[in-house]
Scaffold this active site. Sequence first.
Site, PDB file in Angstrom:
ATOM      1  N   ALA A   1       0.840  -1.201   0.000  1.00  0.00           N
ATOM      2  CA  ALA A   1       0.000   0.000   0.000  1.00  0.00           C
ATOM      3  C   ALA A   1       0.867   1.239   0.000  1.00  0.00           C
ATOM      4  CB  ALA A   1      -0.919   0.018   1.219  1.00  0.00           C
TER       5      ALA A   1
ATOM      6  N   TYR B   1      -5.456  -5.865   3.036  1.00  0.00           N
ATOM      7  CA  TYR B   1      -5.447  -5.123   4.299  1.00  0.00           C
ATOM      8  C   TYR B   1      -5.891  -3.680   4.070  1.00  0.00           C
ATOM      9  CZ  TYR B   1      -2.741  -9.164   5.705  1.00  0.00           C
ATOM     10  OH  TYR B   1      -2.331 -10.449   5.932  1.00  0.00           O
TER      11      TYR B   1
ATOM     12  N   TYR C   1      -5.318   9.504   1.872  1.00  0.00           N
ATOM     13  CA  TYR C   1      -4.989   8.115   2.200  1.00  0.00           C
ATOM     14  C   TYR C   1      -6.253   7.313   2.489  1.00  0.00           C
ATOM     15  CZ  TYR C   1      -3.410   4.090   4.906  1.00  0.00           C
ATOM     16  OH  TYR C   1      -3.215   2.821   5.383  1.00  0.00           O
TER      17      TYR C   1
ATOM     18  N   LYS D   1      -7.838   4.211   0.236  1.00  0.00           N
ATOM     19  CA  LYS D   1      -8.025   2.872   0.789  1.00  0.00           C
ATOM     20  C   LYS D   1      -9.484   2.448   0.716  1.00  0.00           C
ATOM     21  CE  LYS D   1      -5.432   0.515   2.539  1.00  0.00           C
ATOM     22  NZ  LYS D   1      -4.640  -0.602   1.974  1.00  0.00           N
TER      23      LYS D   1
ATOM     24  N   TRP E   1      -2.938   1.371  13.558  1.00  0.00           N
ATOM     25  CA  TRP E   1      -1.760   1.684  14.374  1.00  0.00           C
ATOM     26  C   TRP E   1      -0.736   0.550  14.318  1.00  0.00           C
ATOM     27  CZ3 TRP E   1      -3.222   4.605  19.513  1.00  0.00           C
ATOM     28  CH2 TRP E   1      -4.063   5.682  19.216  1.00  0.00           C
TER      29      TRP E   1
END
Length: 293
Positions: A59, A98, A124, A128, A149
């Site tokens: 990513a 993910y 971002y 996603k 995180w």
Amino acid sequence: MKILLLGEHGQVSRELQLCLAGQAELIVRGREQLDLADPQQIRQQVRALRPELIINAAAHTAVDLAESEPERAFAINATAPGILAEEAADLGVPLLHYSTDYVFDGRKAAPYTEDDMPNPLGVYGRSKLAGEQAIQAVGGAHLILRTSWVYSLHGRNFLLTMQRLLQERDELKVVSDQIGAPTWAGSIAAVTAELIGHWRAGQAGPWGTCHLTARGQTSWFGFASAIAEQLRAQGKPVARLEAIPSGAYPTPAQRPLNSRLDCTRLQRDWQIQLPDWHDALLECLASPRRGLQ
């Protein structure tokens, strides 16, 4: 079983390479071998390799940088996952992908469930979310695993940054009003291996989107305090920590204040037990850096 793993040098990918070693024929591709911003390259490699499972751990994760290069962020985070989903569906194989808590705006008072409406705050998160939607639109077998995180003993992450700054400075200010669950990349990899095991044994839960984070919650300040505690336990001097609000530490991209994700679905449908974030931190710090340098 032949697995195509994308994101060779990423935190989750590096841990997956350790977890899956010897359990499958693992074909790992990084940006040097496969440019995810090039759709034709993606299609050519997947068709040539014909994997039995695709894991997309790659990513564009530089949250602030994405604000200034949205086209690249969307190419890697949105367009590429859709192409991978198409190629996986054509092969009749699953795609594991993910995603992130950044698809939400962080204004909810409780942990987010998979059914909550996304509302990303920046490039971002929007990229996603677009990747999730592209995968879902294809309709093939897939798992989108949202996490938050992420840290590990390699790469660039909060744990390593704090370990360094706590020992370099006398005083360190850390944001205390953003709440989430620090999640070790090793935990994500272990859960992923467990999910693959369930699938291969014919015990797969429903395909779709699941949240995958450590149990519990803390703030960035709380996470930094836990890291400092471990350094002190090793006899190392550490900086004095001061809690500050997000407004005192402006960044190009706005962060969600609430990054908590409800992981009930993963536990219920896939029989996955997630570790407490503090226990996972201790496990991470005690783990060897096997081949991760």
